[in-house]
Write a protein that holds these residues in place. Structure first.
Motif, PDB file in Angstrom:
ATOM      1  N   LEU A 154       0.857  -1.188   0.000  1.00  0.00           N
ATOM      2  CA  LEU A 154       0.000   0.000   0.000  1.00  0.00           C
ATOM      3  C   LEU A 154       0.893   1.237   0.000  1.00  0.00           C
ATOM      4  N   SER A 155       0.299   2.407  -0.257  1.00  0.00           N
ATOM      5  CA  SER A 155       1.079   3.641  -0.168  1.00  0.00           C
ATOM      6  C   SER A 155       0.581   4.465   1.017  1.00  0.00           C
ATOM      7  N   SER A 156       1.504   5.243   1.604  1.00  0.00           N
ATOM      8  CA  SER A 156       1.152   6.063   2.761  1.00  0.00           C
ATOM      9  C   SER A 156      -0.058   6.942   2.455  1.00  0.00           C
ATOM     10  N   SER A 157      -0.039   7.588   1.296  1.00  0.00           N
ATOM     11  CA  SER A 157      -1.103   8.555   0.994  1.00  0.00           C
ATOM     12  C   SER A 157      -2.447   7.851   0.870  1.00  0.00           C
ATOM     13  N   GLN A 158      -2.418   6.652   0.295  1.00  0.00           N
ATOM     14  CA  GLN A 158      -3.643   5.857   0.156  1.00  0.00           C
ATOM     15  C   GLN A 158      -4.217   5.516   1.553  1.00  0.00           C
ATOM     16  N   ILE A 159      -3.342   5.159   2.454  1.00  0.00           N
ATOM     17  CA  ILE A 159      -3.787   4.798   3.811  1.00  0.00           C
ATOM     18  C   ILE A 159      -4.308   6.032   4.545  1.00  0.00           C
ATOM     19  N   ILE A 160      -3.553   7.125   4.439  1.00  0.00           N
ATOM     20  CA  ILE A 160      -3.936   8.363   5.126  1.00  0.00           C
ATOM     21  C   ILE A 160      -5.311   8.822   4.645  1.00  0.00           C
ATOM     22  N   THR A 161      -5.529   8.745   3.347  1.00  0.00           N
ATOM     23  CA  THR A 161      -6.819   9.144   2.786  1.00  0.00           C
ATOM     24  C   THR A 161      -7.924   8.246   3.329  1.00  0.00           C
ATOM     25  N   ALA A 162      -7.657   6.953   3.378  1.00  0.00           N
ATOM     26  CA  ALA A 162      -8.687   6.017   3.840  1.00  0.00           C
ATOM     27  C   ALA A 162      -8.985   6.199   5.332  1.00  0.00           C
ATOM     28  N   LEU A 163      -7.987   6.597   6.097  1.00  0.00           N
ATOM     29  CA  LEU A 163      -8.203   6.795   7.538  1.00  0.00           C
ATOM     30  C   LEU A 163      -8.844   8.158   7.804  1.00  0.00           C
ATOM     31  N   GLY A 164      -8.665   9.005   6.811  1.00  0.00           N
ATOM     32  CA  GLY A 164      -9.041  10.418   6.786  1.00  0.00           C
ATOM     33  C   GLY A 164      -9.967  10.952   7.852  1.00  0.00           C
ATOM     34  N   LYS A 165     -11.247  10.585   7.785  1.00  0.00           N
ATOM     35  CA  LYS A 165     -12.220  11.261   8.637  1.00  0.00           C
ATOM     36  C   LYS A 165     -12.172  10.755  10.078  1.00  0.00           C
ATOM     37  N   ASP A 166     -11.559   9.612  10.286  1.00  0.00           N
ATOM     38  CA  ASP A 166     -11.561   9.019  11.626  1.00  0.00           C
ATOM     39  C   ASP A 166     -10.266   9.241  12.386  1.00  0.00           C
ATOM     40  N   ILE A 167      -9.136   9.110  11.672  1.00  0.00           N
ATOM     41  CA  ILE A 167      -7.852   9.113  12.381  1.00  0.00           C
ATOM     42  C   ILE A 167      -6.858  10.003  11.650  1.00  0.00           C
ATOM     43  N   ALA A 168      -6.290  10.956  12.380  1.00  0.00           N
ATOM     44  CA  ALA A 168      -5.311  11.873  11.804  1.00  0.00           C
ATOM     45  C   ALA A 168      -3.903  11.346  12.100  1.00  0.00           C
ATOM     46  N   VAL A 169      -3.246  10.874  11.056  1.00  0.00           N
ATOM     47  CA  VAL A 169      -1.857  10.415  11.173  1.00  0.00           C
ATOM     48  C   VAL A 169      -1.072  11.011  10.016  1.00  0.00           C
ATOM     49  N   SER A 170       0.211  10.732   9.954  1.00  0.00           N
ATOM     50  CA  SER A 170       0.971  11.171   8.797  1.00  0.00           C
ATOM     51  C   SER A 170       1.990  10.104   8.433  1.00  0.00           C
ATOM     52  N   SER A 171       2.656  10.353   7.310  1.00  0.00           N
ATOM     53  CA  SER A 171       3.626   9.367   6.842  1.00  0.00           C
ATOM     54  C   SER A 171       4.982   9.611   7.470  1.00  0.00           C
ATOM     55  N   GLY A 172       5.131  10.711   8.187  1.00  0.00           N
ATOM     56  CA  GLY A 172       6.430  11.024   8.765  1.00  0.00           C
ATOM     57  C   GLY A 172       6.454  12.493   9.084  1.00  0.00           C
ATOM     58  N   SER A 173       7.504  13.157   8.686  1.00  0.00           N
ATOM     59  CA  SER A 173       7.659  14.552   9.031  1.00  0.00           C
ATOM     60  C   SER A 173       6.592  15.424   8.382  1.00  0.00           C
ATOM     61  N   ALA A 174       5.983  16.307   9.170  1.00  0.00           N
ATOM     62  CA  ALA A 174       4.998  17.240   8.637  1.00  0.00           C
ATOM     63  C   ALA A 174       5.642  18.170   7.615  1.00  0.00           C
ATOM     64  N   CYS A 175       6.938  18.383   7.777  1.00  0.00           N
ATOM     65  CA  CYS A 175       7.645  19.327   6.920  1.00  0.00           C
ATOM     66  C   CYS A 175       7.875  18.752   5.539  1.00  0.00           C
ATOM     67  N   THR A 176       7.777  17.429   5.394  1.00  0.00           N
ATOM     68  CA  THR A 176       8.057  16.834   4.089  1.00  0.00           C
ATOM     69  C   THR A 176       6.863  16.029   3.586  1.00  0.00           C
ATOM     70  N   SER A 177       5.753  16.036   4.353  1.00  0.00           N
ATOM     71  CA  SER A 177       4.647  15.146   3.997  1.00  0.00           C
ATOM     72  C   SER A 177       3.912  15.629   2.745  1.00  0.00           C
ATOM     73  N   GLY A 178       4.227  16.846   2.270  1.00  0.00           N
ATOM     74  CA  GLY A 178       3.635  17.313   1.030  1.00  0.00           C
ATOM     75  C   GLY A 178       4.208  16.609  -0.194  1.00  0.00           C
TER      76      GLY A 178
END
Ligand SMILES: *Cc1c(COP(=O)(O)O)cnc(C)c1O
Length: 392
Positions: free
Chosen positions: A308-332
């Motif tokens: 899976l990809s981080s962004s795919q997981i983050i999107t799927a968790l979206g409305k329920d759970i706020a997580v990130s793939s790592g550093s907020a400074c580079t998560s873009g």
């Protein structure tokens, strides 16, 4: 009752503790004075509050109150440490040792210093993310003026062998700077025991307000002098000019005092919660822990969900759970984490990483919900994925 979304991105920032906000409020209105105004009680009141905060921050990290300088945050503190030392010690040498897994506040500042003739060694880390003290020792040259090493990594929570490296720095008469932004307030940090010359930390990573941080600069064994990077009114012994952010500083101090008091209990509470979440998620197939299992902050878990990809997981968790793939400074960016790459993770795993960071406010119910919801989400995403179906 759970409030959604559940916030598990506490390495990016933490909510401000209500007790911190309460301590700050009078300093916006009643006690609004300029801490540098010496001629009336408004100034005296502000100056006394800053002094108290200095003591509170100092107590958390084992420093003297006179060794603390307030900044706008850890980014500025890292800049001040690296730039300030490289200028002030130019007569001694021009070499700095750091690691590939530092925060951008250190890495990008080092890149800038390279343009000014400073030589930087960016050390590799082993697969577990924990720098080897022998690698640091081997990198020291006669021209080495500074070792810059984070106390704990912001993506994986891996805790570095700071004490060992402090000893090495001391033996070789090299200054030691640590970016302790993730460690301070969460695990015991003592600048003297670790022989630190300089240390950076930030208020908003330990339940204080944003926009305030500190740089510890040792005044005794060794007495460190640095070149100021912001000049002006000569505040803070001329090291960092600018009117002091009194409400922010008061909040930062209060946040440090709360952490000092609650750290021990919080450590074991968070460790239990984190381990339950982590163990549960690692029971999923093709799921891996990033970073050393033992030498880690108690509230951080960085896991890769293969296929899976981080962004795919983050999107799927979206409305329920706020997580990130790592550093907020580079998560873009879509590039895999440079931290995980430096730990020799293959691209497909580095691109499948999710960082879970718990906090003082994280509850058992939230962890239970997260565990089940993430498990279900990962299983569902994988069952929809051709790559998963075709795996051997
Ligand atoms: C957040 C962070 C910083 C930057 O801190 P700010 O106060 O947001 O500037 C620096 N280093 C590490 C390790 C961090 O986690």
């Amino acid at each position: 009752m759970i409030r959604f979304p559940i916030y598990l991105d506490n390495c990016a920032t933490t909510p401000c503790d209500e007790r911190v906000v309460t301590a700050m409020l009078p300093y916006f209105t009643d006690h609004f004075g300029n801490a540098s105004s010496r001629s009336h009680p408004f100034g005296w009141k502000a100056a006394a509050a800053v002094e108290e905060a200095q003591q509170q921050v100092a107590d958390l990290i084992g420093a003297g109150a006179d060794e603390l300088y307030f900044t706008s945050g850890a980014t500025e503190s890292c800049n001040l440490a690296l730039r300030g030392v490289s200028t002030a010690y130019a007569g001694k040498g021009n070499h700095i040792i750091t690691t590939k897994t530092e925060h951008k506040a250190v890495l990008d500042t080092c890149r800038e210093l390279e343009k000014k003739g400073i030589e930087i060694t960016y050390l590799d880390v082993p697969d577990n993310g924990q720098i080897d003290p022998d690698a640091v020792r081997a990198a020291i040259r006669p021209a080495t003026i500074l070792i810059a090493l984070q106390w704990a990594n912001n993506e994986t929570g891996v805790v570095m062998p700071v004490k060992e490296i402090g000893k090495i720095a001391c033996e070789h008469n090299v200054l030691f700077f640590s970016d302790a932004t993730q460690a301070a307030g969460k695990i015991p940090v003592n600048v003297k025991e670790s022989k630190l010359a300089l240390m950076a930390c930030s208020s908003h990573k330990l339940y204080g307000p944003k926009g305030v941080g500190a740089l510890y600069i040792s005044r005794r064994n060794p007495r460190v002098t640095i070149t100021p990077q912001i000049t002006g009114g000569g505040q803070q012994k001329n090291i960092r000019s600018g009117t002091l952010n009194v409400p922010g500083i008061v909040g930062f101090g209060k946040a440090c005092a709360l952490c000092a008091g609650e750290m021990q209990n919080e450590y074991s509470r968070l460790l239990k919660l984190r381990n339950r979440l982590e163990k549960g998620l690692l029971s999923l197939p093709d799921t891996y822990l990033n970073g050393d299992a033992a030498a880690r902050l108690p509230h951080v878990s960085n896991l890769s969900f293969d296929y899976l990809s981080s962004s795919q997981i983050i999107t799927a968790l979206g409305k329920d759970i706020a997580v990130s793939s790592g550093s907020a400074c580079t998560s873009g960016s879509l590039d895999p984490s440079y931290v995980l790459k430096a730990m020799h993770q293959p691209d497909h795993l580095a691109k499948a990483a999710i960082r879970f960071c718990l906090s003082r406010f994280t509850t058992e119910e939230e962890v239970s919900y997260t565990l089940q919801f993430v498990k279900d989400t990962i299983t569902r995403l994988r069952s929809d994925s051709p790559a998963w179906q075709l795996r051997e």
